[in-house]
Write an enzyme that holds these catalytic residues in place. Structure first.
Site, PDB file in Angstrom:
ATOM      1  N   GLU A 148       0.868  -1.191   0.000  1.00 34.88           N
ATOM      2  CA  GLU A 148       0.000   0.000   0.000  1.00 34.88           C
ATOM      3  C   GLU A 148       0.898   1.232   0.000  1.00 34.88           C
ATOM      4  OE1 GLU A 148      -3.269   1.024  -0.249  1.00 34.88           O
ATOM      5  OE2 GLU A 148      -2.370   2.981   0.055  1.00 34.88           O
ATOM      6  N   ASP A 184      -7.593   1.961  -8.151  1.00 31.92           N
ATOM      7  CA  ASP A 184      -8.009   3.306  -8.566  1.00 31.92           C
ATOM      8  C   ASP A 184      -8.250   3.337 -10.080  1.00 31.92           C
ATOM      9  OD1 ASP A 184      -7.679   4.164  -5.953  1.00 31.92           O
ATOM     10  OD2 ASP A 184      -5.579   4.709  -6.256  1.00 31.92           O
ATOM     11  N   LYS A 196      -9.047   9.610 -16.432  1.00 31.95           N
ATOM     12  CA  LYS A 196      -8.523  10.451 -17.528  1.00 31.95           C
ATOM     13  C   LYS A 196      -7.525   9.670 -18.375  1.00 31.95           C
ATOM     14  CE  LYS A 196      -9.179  14.900 -15.381  1.00 31.95           C
ATOM     15  NZ  LYS A 196      -8.775  15.462 -14.102  1.00 31.95           N
ATOM     16  N   GLU A 217     -15.424  -3.612  -1.588  1.00 27.89           N
ATOM     17  CA  GLU A 217     -16.443  -4.542  -2.107  1.00 27.89           C
ATOM     18  C   GLU A 217     -17.699  -4.467  -1.244  1.00 27.89           C
ATOM     19  OE1 GLU A 217     -14.776  -8.374  -2.666  1.00 27.89           O
ATOM     20  OE2 GLU A 217     -16.650  -9.309  -3.321  1.00 27.89           O
TER      21      GLU A 217
HETATM   22  N1  SAH Z   1      -7.987  -3.092  -1.952  1.00 30.54           N
HETATM   23  C1  SAH Z   1      -8.728  -2.243  -1.022  1.00 30.54           C
HETATM   24  C2  SAH Z   1      -8.506  -0.753  -1.295  1.00 30.54           C
HETATM   25  C3  SAH Z   1      -8.927  -0.273  -2.658  1.00 30.54           C
HETATM   26  S1  SAH Z   1      -8.603   1.475  -2.938  1.00 30.54           S
HETATM   27  C4  SAH Z   1     -10.202  -2.603  -1.058  1.00 30.54           C
HETATM   28  O1  SAH Z   1     -10.634  -3.273  -1.993  1.00 30.54           O
HETATM   29  O2  SAH Z   1     -10.918  -2.220  -0.129  1.00 30.54           O
HETATM   30  C5  SAH Z   1      -7.088   1.368  -3.850  1.00 30.54           C
HETATM   31  C6  SAH Z   1      -5.846   1.410  -2.972  1.00 30.54           C
HETATM   32  O3  SAH Z   1      -4.711   1.208  -3.787  1.00 30.54           O
HETATM   33  C7  SAH Z   1      -5.617   2.743  -2.265  1.00 30.54           C
HETATM   34  O4  SAH Z   1      -5.431   2.534  -0.889  1.00 30.54           O
HETATM   35  C8  SAH Z   1      -4.366   3.304  -2.941  1.00 30.54           C
HETATM   36  O5  SAH Z   1      -3.579   4.099  -2.079  1.00 30.54           O
HETATM   37  C9  SAH Z   1      -3.664   2.049  -3.376  1.00 30.54           C
HETATM   38  N2  SAH Z   1      -2.780   2.230  -4.539  1.00 30.54           N
HETATM   39  C10 SAH Z   1      -3.113   2.822  -5.702  1.00 30.54           C
HETATM   40  N3  SAH Z   1      -2.071   2.835  -6.553  1.00 30.54           N
HETATM   41  C11 SAH Z   1      -1.043   2.219  -5.902  1.00 30.54           C
HETATM   42  C12 SAH Z   1       0.302   1.941  -6.245  1.00 30.54           C
HETATM   43  N4  SAH Z   1       0.809   2.287  -7.441  1.00 30.54           N
HETATM   44  N5  SAH Z   1       1.079   1.307  -5.346  1.00 30.54           N
HETATM   45  C13 SAH Z   1       0.581   0.959  -4.127  1.00 30.54           C
HETATM   46  N6  SAH Z   1      -0.684   1.203  -3.736  1.00 30.54           N
HETATM   47  C14 SAH Z   1      -1.495   1.827  -4.611  1.00 30.54           C
END
Ligand code: SAH
Length: 235
Positions: free
Chosen positions: A87, A136, A140, A214
């Site tokens: 994370e 995420d 864009k 989820e």
């Molecule tokens: N997997 C969790 C959170 C989803 S939100 C769930 O399903 O509840 C997406 C998470 O990915 C965020 O906490 C964000 O900080 C992390 N994240 C996004 N891009 C990332 C990257 N390049 N490296 C590490 N973490 C990343």
């Protein structure tokens, strides 16, 4: 997911036995870490209830773990698997540490870092399974390269996954899911399983462990998409 800066988050990370401070030390050496935690899985193959004996411990990782609910539940269900959660934000990672502190596990490690550095954290072929959960969307077009199921990252997953490794992806974002399928097909990954409504798919939902996102999005009535993909690796 970006939480407000939590005062002391860095200190909490530094003090936690779950957090790997120098991720490069894990590379090629995660098995010793697993053994050091008092597990016998690196010894002779052992049998788990009703399951095939494991030849070697498995390494499963979640990229973009968020608050860690998925890994926390999965690690209890699969004690022979070593889980590593990655994370990027310490303010989010502290939530996973709280869960592990309240209800400890000996098969979990956490890393605060960016997915871009994956090949520095894991040696070629040493990861058995990669989970992307509710990544995420970066809607864009100019940010497409940042999408975790995109081809830039698929090339990284290809390096660290074992020959029969799997990539699993769940999201309620249909645009991101369609993009993910196109990207995977474009670089030659094969689909093992696919659904556009996981919670109504009896086979794929079997053993499904919900993530925080989820729970939130399915409560709103959003169907959850999921794929499991792999690549054909020359023997
Ligand atoms: N997997 C969790 C959170 C989803 S939100 C769930 O399903 O509840 C997406 C998470 O990915 C965020 O906490 C964000 O900080 C992390 N994240 C996004 N891009 C990332 C990257 N390049 N490296 C590490 N973490 C990343």
């Amino acid at each position: 997911m970006r939480l407000r800066n939590i005062p002391g988050a860095e200190e909490i990370l530094n003090a936690s036995e779950y957090v790997v401070k120098d991720p490069a030390t894990l590379r090629g050496a995660w098995r010793s870490l697993f053994a050091a935690q008092g597990d016998t899985a690196t010894g002779p193959a052992r049998k788990t209830d009703g399951a095939e004996p494991l030849e070697r411990p498995q390494l499963h990782i979640e990229i973009g773990m968020g608050k860690g609910g998925f890994i926390h539940r999965m690690s209890a269900l699969h004690p022979d698997v070593m889980y590593v959660g990655l994370e990027q934000y310490s303010s989010v990672l502290v939530k996973a540490i709280s869960k592990l502190t309240a209800d400890p596990r000996d098969n979990v490690k956490l890393i605060c870092g960016d997915a871009k550095t994956l090949a520095e954290i894991f040696a070629p072929g040493e990861v058995d399974r990669i989970y992307l959960n509710f990544s995420d969307p970066w809607p864009k077009a100019r940010h497409a390269k940042r999408r975790l199921p995109g081809r830039t990252f698929l090339a990284l997953y290809d390096r660290v996954l074992s020959p029969d490794g799997r990539l699993e992806f769940k999201t309620d974002n249909r645009e991101l899911f369609d993009f993910a399928l196109e990207e995977a097909a474009a670089v030659g990954w094969q689909t093992e399983a696919l659904t556009y409504d996981l919670h109504r798919d009896e086979a794929l939902c079997l053993g499904n462990v919900m993530t925080e996102y989820e729970e939130k999005f399915s409560r709103k009535g959003n169907p959850i998409c999921k794929y499991i993909i792999y690549r054909n690796v020359e023997p």
